[in-house]
Design an enzyme around this catalytic site. Sequence first.
Site, PDB file in Angstrom:
ATOM      1  N   CYS A 194       5.721  -5.487   0.417  1.00 29.25           N
ATOM      2  CA  CYS A 194       6.184  -3.848  -0.032  1.00 29.25           C
ATOM      3  C   CYS A 194       6.211  -2.567   0.562  1.00 29.25           C
ATOM      4  O   CYS A 194       7.302  -2.418   1.532  1.00 29.25           O
ATOM      5  CB  CYS A 194       4.916  -4.137  -1.729  1.00 29.25           C
ATOM      6  SG  CYS A 194       5.500  -2.657  -2.644  1.00 29.25           S
ATOM      7  N   HIS A 245       4.584  -8.609  -4.935  1.00 34.96           N
ATOM      8  CA  HIS A 245       3.314  -8.928  -3.539  1.00 34.96           C
ATOM      9  C   HIS A 245       2.717 -10.428  -4.721  1.00 34.96           C
ATOM     10  O   HIS A 245       2.228 -10.852  -5.650  1.00 34.96           O
ATOM     11  CB  HIS A 245       2.695  -7.572  -4.700  1.00 34.96           C
ATOM     12  CG  HIS A 245       2.772  -6.603  -3.875  1.00 34.96           C
ATOM     13  ND1 HIS A 245       1.736  -6.179  -3.541  1.00 34.96           N
ATOM     14  CD2 HIS A 245       3.244  -5.230  -4.559  1.00 34.96           C
ATOM     15  CE1 HIS A 245       1.929  -4.972  -3.360  1.00 34.96           C
ATOM     16  NE2 HIS A 245       3.059  -4.665  -3.698  1.00 34.96           N
ATOM     17  N   ARG A 256      12.136   3.008  -1.512  1.00 28.21           N
ATOM     18  CA  ARG A 256      11.468   3.195  -1.900  1.00 28.21           C
ATOM     19  C   ARG A 256      11.954   4.133  -2.978  1.00 28.21           C
ATOM     20  O   ARG A 256      12.521   4.023  -3.865  1.00 28.21           O
ATOM     21  CB  ARG A 256      10.610   4.219  -1.028  1.00 28.21           C
ATOM     22  CG  ARG A 256      10.169   4.066   0.613  1.00 28.21           C
ATOM     23  CD  ARG A 256       9.398   5.056   1.164  1.00 28.21           C
ATOM     24  NE  ARG A 256       8.642   4.941   0.075  1.00 28.21           N
ATOM     25  CZ  ARG A 256       7.674   6.321   0.757  1.00 28.21           C
ATOM     26  NH1 ARG A 256       7.633   7.608   1.180  1.00 28.21           N
ATOM     27  NH2 ARG A 256       6.198   6.429   0.047  1.00 28.21           N
ATOM     28  N   ILE A 263       5.264  -2.961  -7.899  1.00 30.43           N
ATOM     29  CA  ILE A 263       4.504  -1.878  -8.258  1.00 30.43           C
ATOM     30  C   ILE A 263       5.323  -1.156  -7.496  1.00 30.43           C
ATOM     31  O   ILE A 263       5.516  -0.811  -5.611  1.00 30.43           O
ATOM     32  CB  ILE A 263       3.538  -2.587  -7.802  1.00 30.43           C
ATOM     33  CG1 ILE A 263       1.866  -3.696  -8.504  1.00 30.43           C
ATOM     34  CG2 ILE A 263       2.655  -1.022  -7.651  1.00 30.43           C
ATOM     35  CD1 ILE A 263       1.197  -3.913  -7.952  1.00 30.43           C
ATOM     36  N   ARG A 264       5.563  -0.286  -8.180  1.00 28.62           N
ATOM     37  CA  ARG A 264       6.444   0.937  -7.001  1.00 28.62           C
ATOM     38  C   ARG A 264       7.838   0.679  -6.056  1.00 28.62           C
ATOM     39  O   ARG A 264       7.058   1.156  -4.680  1.00 28.62           O
ATOM     40  CB  ARG A 264       5.563   2.682  -6.802  1.00 28.62           C
ATOM     41  CG  ARG A 264       5.137   2.758  -7.630  1.00 28.62           C
ATOM     42  CD  ARG A 264       4.382   3.781  -7.377  1.00 28.62           C
ATOM     43  NE  ARG A 264       2.907   4.004  -6.389  1.00 28.62           N
ATOM     44  CZ  ARG A 264       2.851   3.951  -5.628  1.00 28.62           C
ATOM     45  NH1 ARG A 264       3.401   4.615  -4.616  1.00 28.62           N
ATOM     46  NH2 ARG A 264       1.760   2.748  -4.661  1.00 28.62           N
ATOM     47  N   GLU A 273       0.162 -11.632  -3.464  1.00 31.26           N
ATOM     48  CA  GLU A 273      -0.798 -12.068  -2.948  1.00 31.26           C
ATOM     49  C   GLU A 273      -1.921 -11.031  -4.269  1.00 31.26           C
ATOM     50  O   GLU A 273      -3.030 -11.475  -4.005  1.00 31.26           O
ATOM     51  CB  GLU A 273      -1.906 -11.022  -1.542  1.00 31.26           C
ATOM     52  CG  GLU A 273      -1.282 -10.142  -1.964  1.00 31.26           C
ATOM     53  CD  GLU A 273      -0.076  -8.611  -1.887  1.00 31.26           C
ATOM     54  OE1 GLU A 273       1.288 -10.047  -2.337  1.00 31.26           O
ATOM     55  OE2 GLU A 273      -0.155  -7.508  -1.592  1.00 31.26           O
ATOM     56  N   GLY A 320       0.325  -0.850   0.056  1.00 32.44           N
ATOM     57  CA  GLY A 320       0.248  -0.048  -0.182  1.00 32.44           C
ATOM     58  C   GLY A 320       0.843   1.164   0.435  1.00 32.44           C
ATOM     59  O   GLY A 320       2.304   1.100  -0.979  1.00 32.44           O
ATOM     60  N   GLU A 321       1.175   1.956   0.939  1.00 35.77           N
ATOM     61  CA  GLU A 321       1.529   3.211   0.717  1.00 35.77           C
ATOM     62  C   GLU A 321       2.341   2.908   2.453  1.00 35.77           C
ATOM     63  O   GLU A 321       1.552   3.274   3.047  1.00 35.77           O
ATOM     64  CB  GLU A 321       0.395   4.384   0.729  1.00 35.77           C
ATOM     65  CG  GLU A 321       0.983   5.857   0.365  1.00 35.77           C
ATOM     66  CD  GLU A 321       2.616   5.571  -1.093  1.00 35.77           C
ATOM     67  OE1 GLU A 321       1.461   4.567  -2.184  1.00 35.77           O
ATOM     68  OE2 GLU A 321       3.712   5.808  -1.040  1.00 35.77           O
ATOM     69  N   SER A 322       3.506   3.393   2.123  1.00 34.85           N
ATOM     70  CA  SER A 322       3.951   2.842   3.779  1.00 34.85           C
ATOM     71  C   SER A 322       3.755   4.201   4.721  1.00 34.85           C
ATOM     72  O   SER A 322       3.628   4.225   6.003  1.00 34.85           O
ATOM     73  CB  SER A 322       5.265   2.447   3.400  1.00 34.85           C
ATOM     74  OG  SER A 322       6.048   3.433   2.607  1.00 34.85           O
TER      75      SER A 322
HETATM   76  N1  GLN Z   1       5.359   2.783  -2.978  1.00 34.69           N
HETATM   77  C1  GLN Z   1       5.126   1.916  -2.059  1.00 34.69           C
HETATM   78  C2  GLN Z   1       5.471   2.979  -0.985  1.00 34.69           C
HETATM   79  O1  GLN Z   1       6.542   3.543  -0.615  1.00 34.69           O
HETATM   80  C3  GLN Z   1       4.757   1.367  -1.704  1.00 34.69           C
HETATM   81  C4  GLN Z   1       4.411   0.183  -3.336  1.00 34.69           C
HETATM   82  C5  GLN Z   1       3.653  -0.798  -2.836  1.00 34.69           C
HETATM   83  O2  GLN Z   1       3.459  -1.276  -1.425  1.00 34.69           O
HETATM   84  N2  GLN Z   1       2.965  -1.549  -3.493  1.00 34.69           N
HETATM   85  O3  GLN Z   1       4.884   2.822   0.491  1.00 34.69           O
END
Ligand code: GLN
Length: 210
Positions: free
Chosen positions: A99, A190, A125, A154-155, A192, A67-69
């Site tokens: 992630c 990921h 990151r 993903i990113r 999942e 997600g977004e840390s």
């Molecule tokens: N770029 C996100 C972050 O810095 C991590 C991306 C992800 O969990 N798919 O948190």
Amino acid sequence: MGLMYIQLMKKKEWLIEGTKMKRIGVLALQGAFKEHIKIIKSLGHEAVEIRKATQLNDIHGVILPGGESTAIGKLLKDLKIKGILIKKINSGLPIWGTCAGMILLAKEIEGEKPYLKVMDIRVRRNAYGTQLDSFIKNEVIENISKKEIPLVFIRAPYIIDIGDKIEVLHKTDGNIVAARQNNMLVTSFHPELTDDKTFHEYFISMIDDI
Ligand code: GLN
């Protein structure tokens, strides 16, 4: 009535232990938690959404999803889950960060303040930059699977430095993207978001090892 309830609860515990069924907590504050829950259930285990600290009791392991840390890190603090989670991890609770979850567990984040600071890794990151924001690779992960499994990035972050206690599980293009330190497992990718359950099975087996 009360006695019957206790007996039923005991029976449930017994069934859980007897069939080696695990109760896995999945942090459900933000990000891809539903997908983890689906796979855990499909493997015959129980999945519990974690939204408050007390829900960390009576689980065999916990997953921090992608997600977004920054968002998950802030919520962990605001909801007062952070301190208790750190204590549980330090006392051996098996945990898997995918992630953003990897970023949350790291002792160091390049150029930023770390969150839980429990695992001896330094992470970068958004390590793949904007052009390669997302990609999939099919690779064999030695010690985990003999067949190729799909790795979805993903990113994604990757690990740029490790302490002595870290076991590197996999590198993609020379960068560490999966690692373990005792009860802690992290992946940049990921599992999942794929149909492949190998990594979830590995996490479940890790719980028995510890
Ligand atoms: N770029 C996100 C972050 O810095 C991590 C991306 C992800 O969990 N798919 O948190």
